[in-house]
Design a protein around this motif. Structure first.
Motif, mmCIF file in Angstrom:
data_model
loop_
_atom_site.group_PDB
_atom_site.id
_atom_site.type_symbol
_atom_site.label_atom_id
_atom_site.label_comp_id
_atom_site.label_asym_id
_atom_site.label_seq_id
_atom_site.Cartn_x
_atom_site.Cartn_y
_atom_site.Cartn_z
ATOM 1 N N THR A 231 0.819 -1.216 0.000
ATOM 2 C CA THR A 231 0.000 0.000 0.000
ATOM 3 C C THR A 231 0.854 1.269 0.000
ATOM 4 O O THR A 231 0.352 2.341 -0.341
ATOM 5 N N GLY A 232 2.131 1.143 0.344
ATOM 6 C CA GLY A 232 3.006 2.317 0.331
ATOM 7 C C GLY A 232 3.810 2.459 -0.947
ATOM 8 O O GLY A 232 4.668 3.332 -1.064
ATOM 9 N N ARG A 233 3.511 1.607 -1.918
ATOM 10 C CA ARG A 233 4.288 1.599 -3.156
ATOM 11 C C ARG A 233 3.714 2.576 -4.193
ATOM 12 O O ARG A 233 2.519 2.608 -4.442
ATOM 13 N N TRP A 234 4.609 3.346 -4.830
ATOM 14 C CA TRP A 234 4.252 4.265 -5.909
ATOM 15 C C TRP A 234 5.155 3.990 -7.107
ATOM 16 O O TRP A 234 6.333 3.657 -6.932
ATOM 17 N N ILE A 235 4.600 4.141 -8.307
ATOM 18 C CA ILE A 235 5.319 3.756 -9.529
ATOM 19 C C ILE A 235 5.419 4.923 -10.504
ATOM 20 O O ILE A 235 4.481 5.705 -10.658
ATOM 21 N N HIS A 236 6.604 5.026 -11.171
ATOM 22 C CA HIS A 236 6.717 5.922 -12.322
ATOM 23 C C HIS A 236 6.397 5.078 -13.551
ATOM 24 O O HIS A 236 7.177 4.185 -13.918
ATOM 25 N N LYS A 237 5.278 5.316 -14.152
ATOM 26 C CA LYS A 237 4.724 4.401 -15.147
ATOM 27 C C LYS A 237 5.647 4.162 -16.338
ATOM 28 O O LYS A 237 5.862 3.024 -16.744
ATOM 29 N N SER A 238 6.196 5.221 -16.923
ATOM 30 C CA SER A 238 6.950 5.052 -18.161
ATOM 31 C C SER A 238 8.280 4.342 -17.968
ATOM 32 O O SER A 238 8.740 3.613 -18.851
ATOM 33 N N SER A 239 8.917 4.512 -16.819
ATOM 34 C CA SER A 239 10.231 3.898 -16.598
ATOM 35 C C SER A 239 10.165 2.654 -15.733
ATOM 36 O O SER A 239 11.080 1.823 -15.764
ATOM 37 N N GLY A 240 9.087 2.519 -14.944
ATOM 38 C CA GLY A 240 8.985 1.384 -14.040
ATOM 39 C C GLY A 240 9.683 1.613 -12.703
ATOM 40 O O GLY A 240 9.709 0.721 -11.846
ATOM 41 N N ARG A 241 10.271 2.807 -12.507
ATOM 42 C CA ARG A 241 10.923 3.090 -11.227
ATOM 43 C C ARG A 241 9.910 3.016 -10.093
ATOM 44 O O ARG A 241 8.806 3.526 -10.211
ATOM 45 N N TYR A 243 8.924 3.472 -5.945
ATOM 46 C CA TYR A 243 9.192 4.201 -4.705
ATOM 47 C C TYR A 243 8.320 3.612 -3.602
ATOM 48 O O TYR A 243 7.342 2.896 -3.860
ATOM 49 N N HIS A 244 8.685 3.946 -2.368
ATOM 50 C CA HIS A 244 7.873 3.501 -1.238
ATOM 51 C C HIS A 244 7.833 4.613 -0.203
ATOM 52 O O HIS A 244 8.859 5.228 0.112
ATOM 53 N N VAL A 245 6.647 4.847 0.314
ATOM 54 C CA VAL A 245 6.440 5.935 1.272
ATOM 55 C C VAL A 245 7.394 5.825 2.459
ATOM 56 O O VAL A 245 7.944 6.823 2.932
ATOM 57 N N LYS A 246 7.638 4.603 2.927
ATOM 58 C CA LYS A 246 8.471 4.406 4.109
ATOM 59 C C LYS A 246 9.918 4.066 3.769
ATOM 60 O O LYS A 246 10.850 4.607 4.360
ATOM 61 N N TYR A 247 10.125 3.164 2.804
ATOM 62 C CA TYR A 247 11.453 2.620 2.560
ATOM 63 C C TYR A 247 12.258 3.369 1.495
ATOM 64 O O TYR A 247 13.484 3.410 1.553
ATOM 65 N N ALA A 248 11.572 3.955 0.526
ATOM 66 C CA ALA A 248 12.282 4.675 -0.543
ATOM 67 C C ALA A 248 11.403 5.795 -1.081
ATOM 68 O O ALA A 248 10.947 5.755 -2.232
ATOM 69 N N PRO A 249 11.154 6.824 -0.284
ATOM 70 C CA PRO A 249 10.251 7.897 -0.711
ATOM 71 C C PRO A 249 10.891 8.786 -1.774
ATOM 72 O O PRO A 249 12.115 8.969 -1.775
ATOM 73 N N PRO A 250 10.081 9.356 -2.659
ATOM 74 C CA PRO A 250 10.632 10.327 -3.619
ATOM 75 C C PRO A 250 11.039 11.592 -2.864
ATOM 76 O O PRO A 250 10.504 11.897 -1.795
ATOM 77 N N MET A 276 2.268 7.139 -9.678
ATOM 78 C CA MET A 276 0.936 6.556 -9.584
ATOM 79 C C MET A 276 0.981 5.312 -8.706
ATOM 80 O O MET A 276 2.039 4.735 -8.459
ATOM 81 N N GLN A 277 -0.189 4.929 -8.204
ATOM 82 C CA GLN A 277 -0.347 3.666 -7.508
ATOM 83 C C GLN A 277 -1.174 2.730 -8.373
ATOM 84 O O GLN A 277 -2.171 3.146 -8.968
ATOM 85 N N ARG A 278 -0.736 1.473 -8.443
ATOM 86 C CA ARG A 278 -1.495 0.499 -9.220
ATOM 87 C C ARG A 278 -2.840 0.248 -8.551
ATOM 88 O O ARG A 278 -2.957 0.321 -7.329
ATOM 89 N N HIS A 279 -3.828 -0.070 -9.372
ATOM 90 C CA HIS A 279 -5.178 -0.246 -8.837
ATOM 91 C C HIS A 279 -5.269 -1.403 -7.851
ATOM 92 O O HIS A 279 -6.167 -1.435 -6.996
ATOM 93 N N ASP A 280 -4.339 -2.374 -7.960
ATOM 94 C CA ASP A 280 -4.385 -3.513 -7.051
ATOM 95 C C ASP A 280 -3.424 -3.361 -5.874
ATOM 96 O O ASP A 280 -3.227 -4.299 -5.100
ATOM 97 N N ASP A 281 -2.825 -2.189 -5.718
ATOM 98 C CA ASP A 281 -1.947 -1.936 -4.574
ATOM 99 C C ASP A 281 -2.741 -1.316 -3.422
ATOM 100 O O ASP A 281 -2.386 -0.276 -2.861
ATOM 101 N N THR A 282 -3.840 -1.963 -3.096
ATOM 102 C CA THR A 282 -4.677 -1.528 -1.979
ATOM 103 C C THR A 282 -4.828 -2.692 -1.014
ATOM 104 O O THR A 282 -4.603 -3.857 -1.367
ATOM 105 N N ALA A 283 -5.231 -2.389 0.212
ATOM 106 C CA ALA A 283 -5.366 -3.438 1.230
ATOM 107 C C ALA A 283 -6.410 -4.475 0.812
ATOM 108 O O ALA A 283 -6.206 -5.688 0.977
ATOM 109 N N ALA A 284 -7.527 -4.012 0.242
ATOM 110 C CA ALA A 284 -8.593 -4.938 -0.153
ATOM 111 C C ALA A 284 -8.137 -5.849 -1.292
ATOM 112 O O ALA A 284 -8.354 -7.068 -1.268
ATOM 113 N N ALA A 285 -7.490 -5.242 -2.285
ATOM 114 C CA ALA A 285 -7.015 -6.037 -3.421
ATOM 115 C C ALA A 285 -5.923 -7.003 -2.990
ATOM 116 O O ALA A 285 -5.841 -8.140 -3.478
ATOM 117 N N LEU A 286 -5.067 -6.560 -2.071
ATOM 118 C CA LEU A 286 -3.974 -7.413 -1.618
ATOM 119 C C LEU A 286 -4.487 -8.663 -0.913
ATOM 120 O O LEU A 286 -3.957 -9.758 -1.106
#
Length: 334
Positions: A231-241, A243-250, A276-286
């Motif tokens: 749930t803390g994961r964020w993605i740069h769509k075009s490059s695939g880079r 990030y993580h809110v806690k472990y590797a924040p932008p 962006m966050q992927r649509h399945d990177d939520t607690a319910a989807a996980l």
């Protein structure tokens, strides 16, 4: 590094050139005995030639001599190698690779792990270590469709009709992909097999070419930890880079009063573009994804356990410790 023979020959030529200059130019009289005596009595031959060259007006000529001597010696050594084996080193390397790719068993790994376990981090490291590619079924499927292969056309037709690509088609895509040169010595499967029937189909396909799965590595992380990771994961769509809110924040991230990231501040460190966050990177989807993962993966692990090739790695620790355990899991047991 210059050989001792080349250094001695170059030294003699430089000394001769220096003596001639000494006779012709009065300004070079101090150049004679003290320099050459010091150079001749030092024990380090590279230091000797360096002192001579620095004292000599023929520095450029001496360097050229050294280079010529070394090149000739390299040619002589190469000829000796060719004469001894009857082949060049390049030919020997090619023959060795051909033999290894033909007669030695392929190193075929399956990397398992729930979402957020670290497959995307550890997979490329295994890839670099062993020199074999990590194959994603999604990437292979898109590549086959893009290339217009026979099996790719079948997959495209199914997807356009809104259906699911069959196991038979996926196996066909894998069969085509592993025929490429980079898979000669092995490959890593990521995302396949997902079910026991797929595992059995994979085994059958590999057996037809005389191969088999040689190692299965499972990255284990408690479900409660995975929720925080996902749930803390964020993605740069075009490059695939990633990030993580806690472990590797932008660098741009700012938090609101509740300690949650403000979406507008989540930007890529390199381009400054929105993350962006992927649509399945939520607690319910996980929760749903983990249920499916455990239900499907456990039978596959049990399928390969009798072969003695399944290894579990604790992925809920420092990355360096995870990597140490992976290395141990990859080793051939004595």
């Amino acid at each position: 590094m210059f050989s001792s023979t080349a250094i001695r020959m170059a030294t003699r030529r430089v000394i001769s050139k220096g003596l001639q200059q000494q006779q012709q130019q009065s300004s070079s009289r101090a150049f004679s005995s003290s320099v050459f005596t010091a150079a001749a009595t030092k024990t380090n031959p590279q230091s000797n030639i360096r002192n001579v060259l620095l004292a000599s007006a023929g520095f450029a000529a001496a360097v050229a001599v050294l280079q010529q001597q070394q090149q000739q010696e390299d040619r002589n050594n190469n000829n000796k190698t060719q004469n001894f084996f009857g082949k060049s080193s390049a030919q020997l390397v090619k023959e060795t690779e051909d033999k290894f790719g033909t007669f030695w068993p392929r190193n075929i790994l399956i990397l398992f792990g729930p979402p957020g376990a670290g497959k995307g981090t550890q997979g490329p490291k295994i890839e670099d270590l062993l020199g074999i590619p990590q194959l994603s079924t999604g990437d292979m499927l898109r590549a086959a469709v893009s290339a217009g292969t026979e099996v790719g056309k079948k997959a495209e037709a199914v997807m356009k009709a809104g259906g699911l690509v069959s196991d038979e088609i996926v196996i066909g895509i894998i069969r085509d992909r592993i025929k490429e040169d980079d898979c000669r010595f092995g490959f890593i499967l990521d995302g396949f097999p997902r079910t026991l029937p797929q595992a059995k189909a994979l085994d059958k396909m590999l057996a037809e070419e005389g191969s088999c799965v040689t190692k299965v590595i499972e990255l284990e992380v408690p479900d409660s930890v995975l929720e925080e990771r996902i749930t803390g994961r964020w993605i740069h769509k075009s490059s695939g880079r990633s990030y993580h809110v806690k472990y590797a924040p932008p660098k741009s991230m700012k938090l609101d009063t509740n300690g949650k990231p403000i979406p507008d501040t989540m930007k890529d460190d390199v381009t400054g573009e929105p993350l962006m966050q992927r649509h399945d990177d939520t607690a319910a989807a996980l929760t749903k994804r983990l249920h499916g993962y455990h239900k499907e993966t456990i039978p596959i692990l049990k399928h390969y356990e009798p072969n003695g090739i399944v290894r579990s790695v604790n992925a809920n620790q420092e990355m360096s410790s995870v990597w140490t355990q992976i290395l141990d899991a990859l080793k051939r047991k004595e």
